[in-house]
Design a protein around this motif. Structure first.
Motif, PDB file in Angstrom:
ATOM      1  N   GLN A 195     -24.491  23.599  44.445  1.00  0.00           N
ATOM      2  CA  GLN A 195     -24.463  22.333  45.166  1.00  0.00           C
ATOM      3  C   GLN A 195     -23.173  21.537  44.977  1.00  0.00           C
ATOM      4  O   GLN A 195     -22.988  20.517  45.628  1.00  0.00           O
ATOM      5  CB  GLN A 195     -25.650  21.463  44.731  1.00  0.00           C
ATOM      6  CG  GLN A 195     -26.990  21.972  45.199  1.00  0.00           C
ATOM      7  CD  GLN A 195     -27.138  21.877  46.704  1.00  0.00           C
ATOM      8  OE1 GLN A 195     -26.738  20.890  47.320  1.00  0.00           O
ATOM      9  NE2 GLN A 195     -27.694  22.905  47.311  1.00  0.00           N
ATOM     10  N   ALA A 233     -20.401  17.063  42.176  1.00  0.00           N
ATOM     11  CA  ALA A 233     -20.877  15.693  42.343  1.00  0.00           C
ATOM     12  C   ALA A 233     -22.404  15.617  42.334  1.00  0.00           C
ATOM     13  O   ALA A 233     -22.999  14.815  41.606  1.00  0.00           O
ATOM     14  CB  ALA A 233     -20.328  15.104  43.634  1.00  0.00           C
ATOM     15  N   ARG A 234     -23.040  16.450  43.137  1.00  0.00           N
ATOM     16  CA  ARG A 234     -24.506  16.421  43.190  1.00  0.00           C
ATOM     17  C   ARG A 234     -25.109  16.842  41.849  1.00  0.00           C
ATOM     18  O   ARG A 234     -26.124  16.279  41.407  1.00  0.00           O
ATOM     19  CB  ARG A 234     -24.996  17.336  44.307  1.00  0.00           C
ATOM     20  CG  ARG A 234     -24.651  16.822  45.699  1.00  0.00           C
ATOM     21  CD  ARG A 234     -25.088  17.791  46.775  1.00  0.00           C
ATOM     22  NE  ARG A 234     -24.702  17.315  48.103  1.00  0.00           N
ATOM     23  CZ  ARG A 234     -24.883  18.020  49.220  1.00  0.00           C
ATOM     24  NH1 ARG A 234     -25.461  19.214  49.171  1.00  0.00           N
ATOM     25  NH2 ARG A 234     -24.495  17.524  50.376  1.00  0.00           N
ATOM     26  N   LEU A 243     -24.897  13.949  39.490  1.00  0.00           N
ATOM     27  CA  LEU A 243     -25.875  12.913  39.845  1.00  0.00           C
ATOM     28  C   LEU A 243     -27.257  13.265  39.296  1.00  0.00           C
ATOM     29  O   LEU A 243     -27.918  12.437  38.649  1.00  0.00           O
ATOM     30  CB  LEU A 243     -25.934  12.759  41.367  1.00  0.00           C
ATOM     31  CG  LEU A 243     -26.917  11.718  41.907  1.00  0.00           C
ATOM     32  CD1 LEU A 243     -26.526  10.314  41.444  1.00  0.00           C
ATOM     33  CD2 LEU A 243     -26.972  11.778  43.437  1.00  0.00           C
ATOM     34  N   VAL A 244     -27.688  14.488  39.522  1.00  0.00           N
ATOM     35  CA  VAL A 244     -29.001  14.933  39.043  1.00  0.00           C
ATOM     36  C   VAL A 244     -29.054  14.899  37.517  1.00  0.00           C
ATOM     37  O   VAL A 244     -30.021  14.411  36.914  1.00  0.00           O
ATOM     38  CB  VAL A 244     -29.310  16.348  39.564  1.00  0.00           C
ATOM     39  CG1 VAL A 244     -30.576  16.898  38.902  1.00  0.00           C
ATOM     40  CG2 VAL A 244     -29.472  16.340  41.074  1.00  0.00           C
ATOM     41  N   ALA A 256     -20.407  10.435  39.841  1.00  0.00           N
ATOM     42  CA  ALA A 256     -20.874  11.347  40.886  1.00  0.00           C
ATOM     43  C   ALA A 256     -20.645  10.754  42.274  1.00  0.00           C
ATOM     44  O   ALA A 256     -20.203  11.449  43.203  1.00  0.00           O
ATOM     45  CB  ALA A 256     -22.355  11.646  40.679  1.00  0.00           C
ATOM     46  N   MET A 259     -18.295  12.197  45.328  1.00  0.00           N
ATOM     47  CA  MET A 259     -18.804  12.386  46.682  1.00  0.00           C
ATOM     48  C   MET A 259     -17.905  11.714  47.697  1.00  0.00           C
ATOM     49  O   MET A 259     -17.653  12.259  48.790  1.00  0.00           O
ATOM     50  CB  MET A 259     -20.229  11.818  46.780  1.00  0.00           C
ATOM     51  CG  MET A 259     -21.273  12.636  46.045  1.00  0.00           C
ATOM     52  SD  MET A 259     -22.912  11.847  46.128  1.00  0.00           S
ATOM     53  CE  MET A 259     -23.883  13.013  45.180  1.00  0.00           C
ATOM     54  N   PRO A 280     -18.820  21.355  48.239  1.00  0.00           N
ATOM     55  CA  PRO A 280     -19.816  21.977  47.356  1.00  0.00           C
ATOM     56  C   PRO A 280     -19.454  23.442  47.110  1.00  0.00           C
ATOM     57  O   PRO A 280     -18.850  24.088  47.938  1.00  0.00           O
ATOM     58  CB  PRO A 280     -21.114  21.857  48.131  1.00  0.00           C
ATOM     59  CG  PRO A 280     -20.878  20.732  49.108  1.00  0.00           C
ATOM     60  CD  PRO A 280     -19.446  20.782  49.456  1.00  0.00           C
TER      61      PRO A 280
END
Length: 432
Positions: free
Chosen positions: A311, A314-315, A318-319, A422, A426, A432
């Motif tokens: 992914q 960044a993603r 974030l998670v 994050a 983005m 990604p």
């Protein structure tokens, strides 16, 4: 934020046996070295009583020992910058081997060091000096290890490669936690104060020299070999080039390193000791929970790396940051209530501490190959020196405040910073 150069790493080929050999040997050597660095934290309470004047309360003794533990972080930038300079100039492998050698020697000496009862104030002074040498060694080890594995694998597997190395480092934490749990279960408190703690450090010295042997079988990274062949190595001082031309990447790297610091230092390293002093959890149960969390951390690092490759950085960041905040609050709220769900909640917090497996992919992508080692080392070690040195003392103090939730508040705040990083990535339109 600089991206990895298109010619930096082979894009299309799959992982092969040479890649697997490099990842396994690097991770195993890193595990043994990181064990040497973190074992101090698991015996902070014991060391606090042995290396400071007798009669000190548990809480003050712990705080004093955590202060010496923190000194190792302050020494990291010095070792990191020197090793990174030569790593960018003469080769990644040489510095990769030197760092583990420098870690093994002080760990072995700590194992035979006289205590305060024998030599007085000289005992904490010598312990502090040895901790500084450990900090110098780890300052070169971690950035160098990430660069080393990232430059050996295809670009689309950099996330997994860095995460596997991070998982290897966390195996060192797991080994330390398991050994601490075993010693506390088998030995009485008097036996731990007498000789039990020495076993952990003496084994660490042996582990370190074995790691030196393992790294003899590794080869220089293809990226560095190609730069050397094409005469593309940095001609200016690498650290100066980093500060002059890559300041936004430095800031981003320092921010995400702060998140890593909170995850590792607070959730994994300090919490087993804080359980005993702030929440009166039995040592055997606290260290058993710590071992479970360290195992979950290993898994979380690998999952974080896979998420990066799937992914994007960044993603994944974030998670990982959101999960770290929520799981840490859940753990500490349970401890305040009596700790009835200690094991599952600590395992969950350890899993989301696997954000530590996401951070190195961000750092590796932030700097071009010629100054990558210096860029990562400068950013990571300065951030870790600030966060790592202040965190043990600050969180040790916060454990007495906010109804026991002080450490969780600190991790939650830092995790919000991770969320901000994050969002920044983005907006930089990360692919990604």
């Amino acid at each position: 934020m600089s991206a990895i150069a298109d010619t930096d790493l082979t894009e299309s080929r799959p992982l092969d046996r040479r890649d697997a050999k490099t990842l396994v040997l690097s991770a195993l050597g890193g595990a043994l070295e990181f064990y040497d660095f973190v074992i101090f934290a698991y015996f902070a309470k014991t060391l606090g009583h042995l290396f400071f004047p007798p009669g000190t309360s548990d809480w003050v003794a712990q705080l004093q020992a955590f202060s010496i533990f923190a000194v190792g972080y302050l020494a990291r930038p010095l070792g990191g910058l020197v090793m990174a300079h030569f790593g960018d100039r003469v080769g990644r492998k040489r510095m990769f081997t030197l760092s583990v050698f420098l870690m093994a020697i002080p760990t072995l000496i700590i194992g035979v060091l006289p205590t305060y009862a024998s030599i007085g104030v000289l005992a904490p002074v010598l312990l502090t000096l040895l901790r500084i040498v450990q900090g110098i060694a780890i300052g070169g080890e971690v950035p160098g290890a990430w660069v080393f594995v990232a430059e050996h694998v295809p670009r689309h597997r950099v996330g997994l490669a860095c995460a596997s190395l991070s998982a290897g480092l966390t195996v060192g934490i797991l080994i330390g936690s398991l050994l601490a749990a075993a010693l506390n279960a088998r030995l009485s408190e008097a036996e731990m104060l007498d000789h039990g703690w020495r076993i952990a450090f003496l084994l660490g010295g042996v582990f370190g020299f074995f790691a030196v042997y393992l790294r003899r079988w590794l080869s220089e990274t293809p990226v560095f070999a190609r730069m050397r062949e094409r005469k593309e190595l940095a001609t200016e001082l690498p650290a100066w080039v980093v500060l002059r031309d890559h300041l936004p990447s430095v800031v981003l790297s320092m921010v995400v390193t702060w998140v890593l610091t909170a995850a590792i230092v607070v959730v994994i390293l300090m919490t087993p000791t804080l359980m005993q002093t702030a929440f009166h959890v039995a040592p055997a149960r606290a260290f058993a929970g710590g071992s479970l969390a360290a195992l979950a951390l290993c898994i979380g690092c690998v999952l974080g790396g896979l998420l990066v490759d799937w992914q994007g950085k960044a993603r994944a960041m974030l998670v990982g940051s959101l999960g770290l905040a929520v799981s840490t609050y859940a753990l500490y709220l349970d401890l305040v209530a009596g700790g009835s769900n200690l094991f599952p909640l600590y395992a969950l917090a350890g899993l989301f501490a696997g954000v530590a497996g996401i951070v190195p992919a961000v750092l590796v992508a932030a700097f071009p190959p010629a100054i990558r080692f210096s860029g990562i080392s400068l950013s990571y070690n300065i951030a870790y020196a600030i966060g790592g040195a202040a965190t043990p003392v600050l969180v040790g103090y916060l454990a007495k405040s906010a109804g026991g939730l002080g450490p969780a508040h600190y991790v939650g705040l830092v995790a919000l910073v991770g969320v901000g990083s994050a969002i920044y990535m983005m907006r930089q339109r990360e692919t990604p």
